[in-house]
Design a protein around this motif. Structure first.
Motif, PDB file in Angstrom:
ATOM      1  N   ILE A   4       0.880  -1.157   0.000  1.00 18.84           N
ATOM      2  CA  ILE A   4       0.000   0.000   0.000  1.00 18.84           C
ATOM      3  C   ILE A   4       0.924   1.215   0.000  1.00 18.84           C
ATOM      4  O   ILE A   4       1.884   1.271   0.773  1.00 18.84           O
ATOM      5  CB  ILE A   4      -0.925   0.022   1.233  1.00 18.84           C
ATOM      6  CG1 ILE A   4      -1.809  -1.218   1.254  1.00 18.84           C
ATOM      7  CG2 ILE A   4      -1.779   1.294   1.221  1.00 18.84           C
ATOM      8  CD1 ILE A   4      -2.637  -1.365   2.522  1.00 18.84           C
ATOM      9  N   LEU A   5       0.651   2.139  -0.881  1.00 20.71           N
ATOM     10  CA  LEU A   5       1.469   3.345  -1.031  1.00 20.71           C
ATOM     11  C   LEU A   5       0.683   4.538  -0.515  1.00 20.71           C
ATOM     12  O   LEU A   5      -0.478   4.721  -0.892  1.00 20.71           O
ATOM     13  CB  LEU A   5       1.808   3.536  -2.518  1.00 20.71           C
ATOM     14  CG  LEU A   5       2.540   4.801  -2.927  1.00 20.71           C
ATOM     15  CD1 LEU A   5       3.980   4.775  -2.433  1.00 20.71           C
ATOM     16  CD2 LEU A   5       2.518   4.959  -4.435  1.00 20.71           C
ATOM     17  N   ALA A   6       1.295   5.338   0.363  1.00 20.90           N
ATOM     18  CA  ALA A   6       0.624   6.522   0.905  1.00 20.90           C
ATOM     19  C   ALA A   6       1.279   7.783   0.365  1.00 20.90           C
ATOM     20  O   ALA A   6       2.493   7.838   0.165  1.00 20.90           O
ATOM     21  CB  ALA A   6       0.687   6.520   2.428  1.00 20.90           C
ATOM     22  N   ILE A   7       0.435   8.800   0.157  1.00 17.62           N
ATOM     23  CA  ILE A   7       0.885  10.066  -0.406  1.00 17.62           C
ATOM     24  C   ILE A   7       0.465  11.210   0.513  1.00 17.62           C
ATOM     25  O   ILE A   7      -0.720  11.369   0.813  1.00 17.62           O
ATOM     26  CB  ILE A   7       0.271  10.281  -1.811  1.00 17.62           C
ATOM     27  CG1 ILE A   7       0.713   9.159  -2.747  1.00 17.62           C
ATOM     28  CG2 ILE A   7       0.641  11.652  -2.357  1.00 17.62           C
ATOM     29  CD1 ILE A   7       0.048   9.197  -4.121  1.00 17.62           C
ATOM     30  N   ASP A   8       1.447  12.002   0.951  1.00 21.34           N
ATOM     31  CA  ASP A   8       1.182  13.251   1.655  1.00 21.34           C
ATOM     32  C   ASP A   8       1.447  14.358   0.646  1.00 21.34           C
ATOM     33  O   ASP A   8       2.570  14.826   0.500  1.00 21.34           O
ATOM     34  CB  ASP A   8       2.074  13.390   2.890  1.00 21.34           C
ATOM     35  CG  ASP A   8       1.817  14.695   3.633  1.00 21.34           C
ATOM     36  OD1 ASP A   8       0.666  15.179   3.621  1.00 21.34           O
ATOM     37  OD2 ASP A   8       2.769  15.251   4.221  1.00 21.34           O
ATOM     38  N   ARG A  13       6.441  19.770  -2.521  1.00 21.64           N
ATOM     39  CA  ARG A  13       7.009  18.451  -2.272  1.00 21.64           C
ATOM     40  C   ARG A  13       5.916  17.510  -1.821  1.00 21.64           C
ATOM     41  O   ARG A  13       4.959  17.934  -1.181  1.00 21.64           O
ATOM     42  CB  ARG A  13       8.041  18.495  -1.130  1.00 21.64           C
ATOM     43  CG  ARG A  13       9.320  19.175  -1.400  1.00 21.64           C
ATOM     44  CD  ARG A  13      10.128  19.271  -0.108  1.00 21.64           C
ATOM     45  NE  ARG A  13       9.311  19.672   1.029  1.00 21.64           N
ATOM     46  CZ  ARG A  13       8.953  20.925   1.298  1.00 21.64           C
ATOM     47  NH1 ARG A  13       9.351  21.892   0.538  1.00 21.64           N
ATOM     48  NH2 ARG A  13       8.207  21.200   2.342  1.00 21.64           N
ATOM     49  N   THR A  14       6.122  16.228  -2.099  1.00 23.00           N
ATOM     50  CA  THR A  14       5.157  15.213  -1.681  1.00 23.00           C
ATOM     51  C   THR A  14       5.893  14.079  -0.997  1.00 23.00           C
ATOM     52  O   THR A  14       6.843  13.519  -1.554  1.00 23.00           O
ATOM     53  CB  THR A  14       4.367  14.702  -2.907  1.00 23.00           C
ATOM     54  OG1 THR A  14       3.630  15.792  -3.456  1.00 23.00           O
ATOM     55  CG2 THR A  14       3.419  13.597  -2.520  1.00 23.00           C
ATOM     56  N   GLY A  15       5.439  13.753   0.200  1.00 21.00           N
ATOM     57  CA  GLY A  15       6.018  12.645   0.946  1.00 21.00           C
ATOM     58  C   GLY A  15       5.341  11.346   0.571  1.00 21.00           C
ATOM     59  O   GLY A  15       4.130  11.303   0.332  1.00 21.00           O
ATOM     60  N   LEU A  16       6.134  10.278   0.510  1.00 27.57           N
ATOM     61  CA  LEU A  16       5.616   8.962   0.152  1.00 27.57           C
ATOM     62  C   LEU A  16       6.038   7.932   1.196  1.00 27.57           C
ATOM     63  O   LEU A  16       7.152   7.992   1.719  1.00 27.57           O
ATOM     64  CB  LEU A  16       6.148   8.535  -1.221  1.00 27.57           C
ATOM     65  CG  LEU A  16       5.820   9.456  -2.390  1.00 27.57           C
ATOM     66  CD1 LEU A  16       6.593   9.045  -3.621  1.00 27.57           C
ATOM     67  CD2 LEU A  16       4.329   9.445  -2.668  1.00 27.57           C
ATOM     68  N   ALA A  17       5.144   7.000   1.446  1.00 29.74           N
ATOM     69  CA  ALA A  17       5.429   5.888   2.357  1.00 29.74           C
ATOM     70  C   ALA A  17       4.805   4.627   1.772  1.00 29.74           C
ATOM     71  O   ALA A  17       3.870   4.707   0.979  1.00 29.74           O
ATOM     72  CB  ALA A  17       4.859   6.165   3.745  1.00 29.74           C
ATOM     73  N   VAL A  18       5.350   3.481   2.145  1.00 30.69           N
ATOM     74  CA  VAL A  18       4.822   2.205   1.659  1.00 30.69           C
ATOM     75  C   VAL A  18       4.790   1.193   2.791  1.00 30.69           C
ATOM     76  O   VAL A  18       5.499   1.320   3.778  1.00 30.69           O
ATOM     77  CB  VAL A  18       5.658   1.601   0.498  1.00 30.69           C
ATOM     78  CG1 VAL A  18       5.563   2.443  -0.739  1.00 30.69           C
ATOM     79  CG2 VAL A  18       7.093   1.391   0.907  1.00 30.69           C
ATOM     80  N   THR A  31      10.709  11.523  -0.550  1.00 30.46           N
ATOM     81  CA  THR A  31       9.983  12.752  -0.849  1.00 30.46           C
ATOM     82  C   THR A  31      10.389  13.158  -2.256  1.00 30.46           C
ATOM     83  O   THR A  31      11.568  13.124  -2.589  1.00 30.46           O
ATOM     84  CB  THR A  31      10.347  13.872   0.153  1.00 30.46           C
ATOM     85  OG1 THR A  31      10.050  13.424   1.474  1.00 30.46           O
ATOM     86  CG2 THR A  31       9.567  15.140  -0.126  1.00 30.46           C
ATOM     87  N   VAL A  32       9.399  13.491  -3.071  1.00 30.52           N
ATOM     88  CA  VAL A  32       9.697  13.923  -4.439  1.00 30.52           C
ATOM     89  C   VAL A  32       9.088  15.296  -4.674  1.00 30.52           C
ATOM     90  O   VAL A  32       8.118  15.678  -4.021  1.00 30.52           O
ATOM     91  CB  VAL A  32       9.154  12.927  -5.501  1.00 30.52           C
ATOM     92  CG1 VAL A  32       9.798  11.577  -5.357  1.00 30.52           C
ATOM     93  CG2 VAL A  32       7.655  12.807  -5.432  1.00 30.52           C
ATOM     94  N   GLU A  33       9.686  16.024  -5.607  1.00 23.44           N
ATOM     95  CA  GLU A  33       9.087  17.286  -5.999  1.00 23.44           C
ATOM     96  C   GLU A  33       7.754  16.961  -6.652  1.00 23.44           C
ATOM     97  O   GLU A  33       7.654  16.030  -7.449  1.00 23.44           O
ATOM     98  CB  GLU A  33       9.997  18.033  -6.955  1.00 23.44           C
ATOM     99  CG  GLU A  33      11.238  18.588  -6.287  1.00 23.44           C
ATOM    100  CD  GLU A  33      12.016  19.516  -7.194  1.00 23.44           C
ATOM    101  OE1 GLU A  33      11.396  20.235  -8.012  1.00 23.44           O
ATOM    102  OE2 GLU A  33      13.241  19.523  -7.074  1.00 23.44           O
ATOM    103  N   THR A  34       6.737  17.716  -6.315  1.00 18.32           N
ATOM    104  CA  THR A  34       5.388  17.405  -6.784  1.00 18.32           C
ATOM    105  C   THR A  34       5.294  17.393  -8.297  1.00 18.32           C
ATOM    106  O   THR A  34       4.571  16.566  -8.863  1.00 18.32           O
ATOM    107  CB  THR A  34       4.376  18.374  -6.151  1.00 18.32           C
ATOM    108  OG1 THR A  34       4.456  18.210  -4.719  1.00 18.32           O
ATOM    109  CG2 THR A  34       2.964  18.091  -6.598  1.00 18.32           C
TER     110      THR A  34
END
Length: 138
Positions: A4-8, A13-18, A31-34
Motif C-alpha cells: 500500500i502506497l501513501a501520499i502526503d 514536495r510530496t512525501g511517500l510511504a509504503v 519525498t519527491v518534488e510534486t
C-alpha cells in the motif's frame, strides 16, 4: 499481496510511504518534488506490486476541506487516468505534520535536521499510512 502506497501531497514536495508486502509495517519511502510525482508513481508501480494508493485528506478543524484539497483533487484525476488499475482511498491527515515534527524531536534529531521539510513530508506520509492500516484492521 502487494504494497500500500501513501501520499502526503504538497504543492512543492510530496512525501511517500509504503507498507511491506504483507501490509503490516508502514515505512517512509521518499519525498519527491510534486511536479515529478506522477512520473515517479508510474515508474514505481510498474516495478513494485502496489494494491492500493492512500492519499491524505486535509481537513480543517470544523471538518471542512482545507485549501489544498483543490490541488489534490486535480492530482487525483491525473492519477486515476495514469494508473487506473490501482484503487485510491483517502485518509484524514489532520495533525500529521505536527505529529511528524514531534516524532523527529522524540527520536532525538538535532534542530538542523528537524528543519528538513522533505523529511517531515515523508514522516507525515508514514503517519497517514499507519493511520490507514490501524483503521482497517479486522
Amino acid at each position: 499481496m502487494g504494497r500500500i502506497l501513501a501520499i502526503d501531497y504538497g504543492t512543492k514536495r510530496t512525501g511517500l510511504a509504503v507498507t511491506d508486502e504483507m501490509q503490516i509495517i508502514a515505512s517512509g519511502l521518499t519525498t519527491v518534488e510534486t511536479k515529478e510525482l506522477l512520473p515517479f508513481l508510474i515508474k514505481y508501480t510498474s516495478t513494485e506490486s502496489v494494491d492500493k494508493i492512500v492519499v491524505g485528506l486535509p481537513k480543517q478543524m470544523d471538518n471542512t476541506a482545507s485549501e489544498s484539497e483543490v490541488y489534490i483533487q486535480k492530482f487525483l484525476v491525473q492519477l486515476t487516468k495514469a494508473i487506473p488499475q490501482i484503487p485510491v482511498d483517502r485518509v484524514d491527515e489532520r495533525f500529521t505534520s505536527k505529529m511528524a515534527f514531534q516524532t523527529m524531536i522524540d527520536s532525538g534529531l538535532k534542530k538542523k535536521q528537524r528543519k528538513n521539510k522533505a523529511l517531515v513530508d515523508e514522516i507525515s506520509a508514514t503517519l497517514i499510512l499507519q493511520s490507514y492500516l490501524s483503521s482497517n484492521q479486522f
